[in-house]
Design a protein around this motif. Structure first.
Motif, PDB file in Angstrom:
ATOM      1  N   THR A 247      -2.992   5.867 -15.430  1.00 47.59           N
ATOM      2  CA  THR A 247      -2.950   4.879 -14.354  1.00 47.59           C
ATOM      3  C   THR A 247      -1.645   4.100 -14.387  1.00 47.59           C
ATOM      4  OG1 THR A 247      -5.353   4.621 -14.297  1.00 47.59           O
ATOM      5  CG2 THR A 247      -4.058   2.789 -13.462  1.00 47.59           C
ATOM      6  N   GLY A 248      -1.079   3.908 -13.210  1.00 48.17           N
ATOM      7  CA  GLY A 248       0.143   3.114 -13.082  1.00 48.17           C
ATOM      8  C   GLY A 248      -0.148   1.801 -12.375  1.00 48.17           C
ATOM      9  N   TYR A 249       0.916   1.081 -12.085  1.00 51.40           N
ATOM     10  CA  TYR A 249       0.735  -0.252 -11.516  1.00 51.40           C
ATOM     11  C   TYR A 249       1.861  -0.618 -10.564  1.00 51.40           C
ATOM     12  CZ  TYR A 249       4.488  -1.675 -14.645  1.00 51.40           C
ATOM     13  OH  TYR A 249       5.708  -1.782 -15.265  1.00 51.40           O
TER      14      TYR A 249
ATOM     15  N   LEU B 270       0.823  -1.204   0.000  1.00 52.67           N
ATOM     16  CA  LEU B 270       0.000   0.000   0.000  1.00 52.67           C
ATOM     17  C   LEU B 270       0.861   1.259   0.000  1.00 52.67           C
ATOM     18  CD1 LEU B 270      -2.764  -1.052   2.564  1.00 52.67           C
ATOM     19  CD2 LEU B 270      -3.013  -0.860   0.080  1.00 52.67           C
ATOM     20  N   THR B 271       1.902   1.260   0.812  1.00 44.62           N
ATOM     21  CA  THR B 271       2.789   2.424   0.881  1.00 44.62           C
ATOM     22  C   THR B 271       3.496   2.659  -0.448  1.00 44.62           C
ATOM     23  OG1 THR B 271       3.151   2.103   3.257  1.00 44.62           O
ATOM     24  CG2 THR B 271       4.774   3.430   2.071  1.00 44.62           C
ATOM     25  N   SER B 272       3.981   1.587  -1.064  1.00 44.29           N
ATOM     26  CA  SER B 272       4.646   1.711  -2.363  1.00 44.29           C
ATOM     27  C   SER B 272       3.691   2.248  -3.423  1.00 44.29           C
ATOM     28  CB  SER B 272       5.203   0.353  -2.809  1.00 44.29           C
ATOM     29  OG  SER B 272       6.212  -0.091  -1.929  1.00 44.29           O
ATOM     30  N   SER B 273       2.454   1.810  -3.369  1.00 37.09           N
ATOM     31  CA  SER B 273       1.456   2.260  -4.337  1.00 37.09           C
ATOM     32  C   SER B 273       1.161   3.745  -4.169  1.00 37.09           C
ATOM     33  CB  SER B 273       0.171   1.450  -4.178  1.00 37.09           C
ATOM     34  OG  SER B 273       0.405   0.091  -4.444  1.00 37.09           O
ATOM     35  N   TYR B 274       1.061   4.189  -2.927  1.00 35.64           N
ATOM     36  CA  TYR B 274       0.793   5.604  -2.692  1.00 35.64           C
ATOM     37  C   TYR B 274       1.956   6.478  -3.169  1.00 35.64           C
ATOM     38  CZ  TYR B 274      -0.012  10.040  -0.406  1.00 35.64           C
ATOM     39  OH  TYR B 274      -0.177  11.390  -0.163  1.00 35.64           O
ATOM     40  N   LYS B 275       3.170   6.042  -2.897  1.00 33.58           N
ATOM     41  CA  LYS B 275       4.337   6.798  -3.344  1.00 33.58           C
ATOM     42  C   LYS B 275       4.359   6.919  -4.867  1.00 33.58           C
ATOM     43  CE  LYS B 275       7.374   5.750   0.574  1.00 33.58           C
ATOM     44  NZ  LYS B 275       8.593   5.018   1.021  1.00 33.58           N
ATOM     45  N   LYS B 276       4.046   5.812  -5.540  1.00 34.72           N
ATOM     46  CA  LYS B 276       4.023   5.829  -7.006  1.00 34.72           C
ATOM     47  C   LYS B 276       2.913   6.744  -7.514  1.00 34.72           C
ATOM     48  CE  LYS B 276       4.226   2.641 -10.924  1.00 34.72           C
ATOM     49  NZ  LYS B 276       5.639   2.955 -11.244  1.00 34.72           N
ATOM     50  N   LEU B 277       1.754   6.663  -6.883  1.00 36.60           N
ATOM     51  CA  LEU B 277       0.621   7.502  -7.270  1.00 36.60           C
ATOM     52  C   LEU B 277       0.967   8.979  -7.167  1.00 36.60           C
ATOM     53  CD1 LEU B 277      -2.523   7.610  -7.869  1.00 36.60           C
ATOM     54  CD2 LEU B 277      -2.818   7.705  -5.390  1.00 36.60           C
TER      55      LEU B 277
ATOM     56  N   PHE C 196      -2.822   0.322  -9.215  1.00 38.80           N
ATOM     57  CA  PHE C 196      -3.319  -0.942  -8.681  1.00 38.80           C
ATOM     58  C   PHE C 196      -2.343  -2.072  -9.013  1.00 38.80           C
ATOM     59  CE2 PHE C 196      -5.449  -0.539 -12.843  1.00 38.80           C
ATOM     60  CZ  PHE C 196      -5.190  -1.770 -13.431  1.00 38.80           C
ATOM     61  N   PRO C 197      -2.396  -3.167  -8.266  1.00 41.01           N
ATOM     62  CA  PRO C 197      -1.441  -4.260  -8.476  1.00 41.01           C
ATOM     63  C   PRO C 197      -1.821  -5.160  -9.643  1.00 41.01           C
ATOM     64  CG  PRO C 197      -2.869  -4.773  -6.634  1.00 41.01           C
ATOM     65  CD  PRO C 197      -3.234  -3.393  -7.077  1.00 41.01           C
ATOM     66  N   VAL C 198      -0.790  -5.595 -10.374  1.00 43.11           N
ATOM     67  CA  VAL C 198      -0.994  -6.487 -11.513  1.00 43.11           C
ATOM     68  C   VAL C 198      -0.045  -7.675 -11.418  1.00 43.11           C
ATOM     69  CG1 VAL C 198      -1.706  -4.572 -13.004  1.00 43.11           C
ATOM     70  CG2 VAL C 198       0.685  -5.303 -13.006  1.00 43.11           C
ATOM     71  N   LEU C 199      -0.367  -8.707 -12.189  1.00 40.22           N
ATOM     72  CA  LEU C 199       0.471  -9.902 -12.273  1.00 40.22           C
ATOM     73  C   LEU C 199       0.667 -10.247 -13.739  1.00 40.22           C
ATOM     74  CD1 LEU C 199       1.838 -12.342 -10.798  1.00 40.22           C
ATOM     75  CD2 LEU C 199      -0.359 -13.528 -11.036  1.00 40.22           C
ATOM     76  N   LYS C 200       1.892 -10.571 -14.106  1.00 35.57           N
ATOM     77  CA  LYS C 200       2.181 -10.960 -15.484  1.00 35.57           C
ATOM     78  C   LYS C 200       1.665 -12.369 -15.746  1.00 35.57           C
ATOM     79  CE  LYS C 200       6.529 -11.494 -16.670  1.00 35.57           C
ATOM     80  NZ  LYS C 200       7.899 -11.105 -17.060  1.00 35.57           N
ATOM     81  N   TYR C 201       1.010 -12.551 -16.883  1.00 33.10           N
ATOM     82  CA  TYR C 201       0.562 -13.889 -17.250  1.00 33.10           C
ATOM     83  C   TYR C 201       1.769 -14.810 -17.390  1.00 33.10           C
ATOM     84  CZ  TYR C 201      -4.274 -12.556 -18.255  1.00 33.10           C
ATOM     85  OH  TYR C 201      -5.575 -12.137 -18.148  1.00 33.10           O
ATOM     86  N   GLY C 202       1.622 -16.019 -16.909  1.00 36.14           N
ATOM     87  CA  GLY C 202       2.724 -16.973 -16.964  1.00 36.14           C
ATOM     88  C   GLY C 202       3.033 -17.450 -18.363  1.00 36.14           C
ATOM     89  N   HIS C 203       2.079 -17.342 -19.268  1.00 38.22           N
ATOM     90  CA  HIS C 203       2.274 -17.760 -20.658  1.00 38.22           C
ATOM     91  C   HIS C 203       1.674 -16.683 -21.548  1.00 38.22           C
ATOM     92  CE1 HIS C 203       3.126 -20.831 -23.702  1.00 38.22           C
ATOM     93  NE2 HIS C 203       2.021 -20.434 -24.304  1.00 38.22           N
ATOM     94  N   PRO C 204       2.308 -16.365 -22.679  1.00 31.53           N
ATOM     95  CA  PRO C 204       1.800 -15.293 -23.543  1.00 31.53           C
ATOM     96  C   PRO C 204       0.352 -15.534 -23.970  1.00 31.53           C
ATOM     97  CG  PRO C 204       3.999 -15.950 -24.239  1.00 31.53           C
ATOM     98  CD  PRO C 204       3.565 -16.944 -23.213  1.00 31.53           C
ATOM     99  N   ILE C 205      -0.496 -14.530 -23.776  1.00 34.72           N
ATOM    100  CA  ILE C 205      -1.898 -14.685 -24.145  1.00 34.72           C
ATOM    101  C   ILE C 205      -2.076 -14.735 -25.663  1.00 34.72           C
ATOM    102  CG2 ILE C 205      -2.722 -13.606 -22.036  1.00 34.72           C
ATOM    103  CD1 ILE C 205      -3.230 -11.057 -23.649  1.00 34.72           C
ATOM    104  N   GLN C 206      -1.026 -14.320 -26.416  1.00 34.59           N
ATOM    105  CA  GLN C 206      -1.110 -14.393 -27.872  1.00 34.59           C
ATOM    106  C   GLN C 206      -1.129 -15.842 -28.375  1.00 34.59           C
ATOM    107  OE1 GLN C 206       1.070 -12.702 -26.046  1.00 34.59           O
ATOM    108  NE2 GLN C 206       1.567 -10.708 -26.915  1.00 34.59           N
ATOM    109  N   ARG C 207      -0.783 -16.770 -27.481  1.00 34.62           N
ATOM    110  CA  ARG C 207      -0.818 -18.197 -27.840  1.00 34.62           C
ATOM    111  C   ARG C 207      -2.033 -18.894 -27.208  1.00 34.62           C
ATOM    112  NH1 ARG C 207       4.321 -20.139 -29.330  1.00 34.62           N
ATOM    113  NH2 ARG C 207       3.270 -22.131 -29.698  1.00 34.62           N
TER     114      ARG C 207
ATOM    115  N   PHE D 221      -6.802  -4.158  -4.765  1.00 34.89           N
ATOM    116  CA  PHE D 221      -7.144  -2.791  -4.365  1.00 34.89           C
ATOM    117  C   PHE D 221      -6.916  -1.835  -5.525  1.00 34.89           C
ATOM    118  CE2 PHE D 221      -2.611  -3.099  -3.366  1.00 34.89           C
ATOM    119  CZ  PHE D 221      -2.104  -1.911  -3.865  1.00 34.89           C
ATOM    120  N   TYR D 222      -7.542  -0.662  -5.396  1.00 31.49           N
ATOM    121  CA  TYR D 222      -7.291   0.467  -6.295  1.00 31.49           C
ATOM    122  C   TYR D 222      -7.034   1.676  -5.417  1.00 31.49           C
ATOM    123  CZ  TYR D 222      -9.585  -2.482  -9.772  1.00 31.49           C
ATOM    124  OH  TYR D 222      -9.934  -3.527 -10.587  1.00 31.49           O
ATOM    125  N   MET D 223      -5.963   2.394  -5.716  1.00 29.79           N
ATOM    126  CA  MET D 223      -5.651   3.620  -4.987  1.00 29.79           C
ATOM    127  C   MET D 223      -5.695   4.763  -5.998  1.00 29.79           C
ATOM    128  SD  MET D 223      -2.375   4.451  -2.534  1.00 29.79           S
ATOM    129  CE  MET D 223      -2.741   3.050  -1.473  1.00 29.79           C
TER     130      MET D 223
END
Length: 231
Positions: free
Chosen positions: A198-200, A117-124, A133-144, A179-181
């Motif tokens: 918007t950042g992440y 939360l603190t890191s997100s506020y600083k970035k905001l 808001f937090p994101v996660l990279k897909y483990g496999h390319p969605i193009q496949r 969450f969304y900040m």
């Protein structure tokens, strides 16, 4: 700059009954969101928006405020997160409290920490963003990605990527739904949780788990215990 954390937690839950206060490794799962918000020391107010008196009681026990119960119109299955947040912001405004920043933390997000939360506020703030808001990279390319046809055969959604190496395809990410900040006025005036400014915060697979079923719940507990033991 005043900041509020809003934890939306209505009483109804179909797939996992009483999901928002179901015990997750020894305490109601909503407690994790409340405690992370309080420990971050970011917020002037940490409140729970609920239509349920039992949820309200538990929220207060863990340190959140419940100054009012959610309206009936925003307690049904079609009410959106924006509807709930707008109701809270307007209610506080009526009693003279206005918040520059809002963080909507979902009640079933035990992996959220005060550090995240603190890191997100600083970035905001320092990147002059409207939302983070937090994101996660897909483990496999969605193009496949594949799709199943009506005849039970399999087919690529984008067959032009069949011969491309996975490492040559652009990485894709998904919203973790934790969450969304954001800047409060931007959300209210635009009636949306995030916009083009918007950042992440990118998290690791071990730092999150979507909880929709009982199996999800058990896996989340397993991952949470592993994460805490590693640290």
């Amino acid at each position: 700059m005043k900041k509020i954390a809003i934890i939306p937690a209505r009483g109804g839950s179909k797939r996992i009954p009483r999901k928002n206060i179901k015990f997750f490794l020894g305490k109601p799962i909503i407690a994790y969101s409340i405690e992370a918000a309080l420990k971050s020391n970011l917020f002037d107010e940490v409140m729970v928006s609920t239509d349920d008196k039992e949820i309200a009681k538990i929220a207060i026990e863990y340190g959140a405020k419940v100054p009012f119960l959610r309206s009936e119109v925003n307690s049904n299955d079609v009410a959106t997160t924006i509807d709930v947040i707008a109701e809270v912001i307007e209610a506080y405004k009526k009693v003279g409290q206005v918040f520059d920043y809002t963080c909507c933390i979902y009640p079933c997000a035990p992996f959220v920490t005060e550090q995240i939360l603190t890191s997100s506020y600083k970035k905001l703030k320092f990147d002059n963003l409207d939302c983070v808001f937090p994101v996660l990279k897909y483990g496999h390319p969605i193009q496949r990605a594949l799709k199943v046809l009506v005849n039970h055969r399999i087919k690529m959604i984008a067959p032009e990527n069949m011969q491309l190496r996975t490492q040559d395809l652009e990485a894709s990410y998904h919203d973790l739904g934790q969450f969304y900040m954001f800047k409060t006025d931007k959300m209210i005036t635009q009636n949306r949780l995030w916009n083009d400014n918007t950042g992440y915060i990118e998290l690791k697979e071990i730092e999150s788990h979507d909880i929709d079923t009982v199996d999800d719940w058990e896996m989340a507990e397993f991952k949470y215990k592993y994460l805490k033991n590693v640290k």
